[in-house]
Design an enzyme around this catalytic site. Sequence first.
Site, PDB file in Angstrom:
ATOM      1  N   ASP A 207       0.925  -1.387   0.010  1.00  0.00           N
ATOM      2  CA  ASP A 207      -0.352  -0.025  -0.150  1.00  0.00           C
ATOM      3  C   ASP A 207       0.850   1.237  -0.104  1.00  0.00           C
ATOM      4  O   ASP A 207       2.137   1.069   0.158  1.00  0.00           O
ATOM      5  CB  ASP A 207      -0.930   0.098   1.212  1.00  0.00           C
ATOM      6  CG  ASP A 207      -0.141  -0.056   2.596  1.00  0.00           C
ATOM      7  OD1 ASP A 207       0.335   1.090   2.985  1.00  0.00           O
ATOM      8  OD2 ASP A 207       0.204  -1.096   3.144  1.00  0.00           O
ATOM      9  N   ASP A 209       0.841   3.551   2.478  1.00  0.00           N
ATOM     10  CA  ASP A 209       0.536   4.187   3.669  1.00  0.00           C
ATOM     11  C   ASP A 209      -0.581   5.076   3.577  1.00  0.00           C
ATOM     12  O   ASP A 209      -1.528   4.492   3.021  1.00  0.00           O
ATOM     13  CB  ASP A 209       1.655   4.897   4.192  1.00  0.00           C
ATOM     14  CG  ASP A 209       1.993   4.717   5.692  1.00  0.00           C
ATOM     15  OD1 ASP A 209       1.582   3.948   6.265  1.00  0.00           O
ATOM     16  OD2 ASP A 209       2.273   5.955   6.080  1.00  0.00           O
TER      17      ASP A 209
END
Length: 293
Positions: A207, A209
């Site tokens: 991802d 973050d």
Amino acid sequence: MAVLGVLGGSGLYDIDGLEDRRAVAVESPWGEVSDEIVTGRLGGLDVAFLPRHGRGHRLAPGGIDYRANIDALKRLGVTDILSLSACGSFREELAPGTFVLVDQFIDRTFAREKSFFGNGLVAHVSMAEPVCGRLGDLVVQAAGALGLALHRGGTYLAMEGPQFSSRAESELYRSWGCDVIGMTNMPEAKLAREAEICYATVAMVTDYDCWHDDHGAVEVATIVEVLNRNADAGRALVKAVAPLLAAERPAACHKGCDHALDHALITAPAARDKGLAAKLDAVAGRVLSPRES
């Protein structure tokens, strides 16, 4: 002879293709090992696999006994550790699905035991270059043969967790020049250095973050989907690294990882705590006198 230890992160709880496979329960004087360690041979190399969160993901990042894990691998004769870890990305170009061969760490954990040494037997090892470049070369070679998207070099911010970052924290870590963020590689890398085991981290991006405007807050459901894809690629990477290490592991690491304790012990022999020295039999037996370890 080389023995490869593999630490599996989130989503990577087993490894396939092992010959002479068996599960070993290793006792450590430092605490409880995350799970049984699966040993066997892969590509002509002895391998020991340990899922750091335990099978079924029972252990939170702060609940892992990192000292017990590293000590257990050392007791099994592990010479090199390949750490596979899920992480968030701070860089646009490090998109989900990218693997990052980390070469530096910033440790922001605060509630974990970070050393095998302490009062009664003090030691200071260098963490200037925390990752073994020789082992890293093999990872790059293996990833290239597989066609994996691997970025070499990057700084891993280790946070305490288990919560994900606030946006302010995410932006702060980006301003520090960090590249990825995770919860498990510290104090793992420090302990591997104290145990004189060559160590390399492959951070598997799941991802962005929470800093990225085009991506929402980090959610477990989204991460799990990417985790499953990354885990398959991670297992393939281990299979590709094993025969390379079997063929190229020198008797001594030219980066000096396997002699990190040569000048690290500072407590005078006569002042050393005998109980602590006894617990260090596997980790530091090479530099302790026979009657100490």
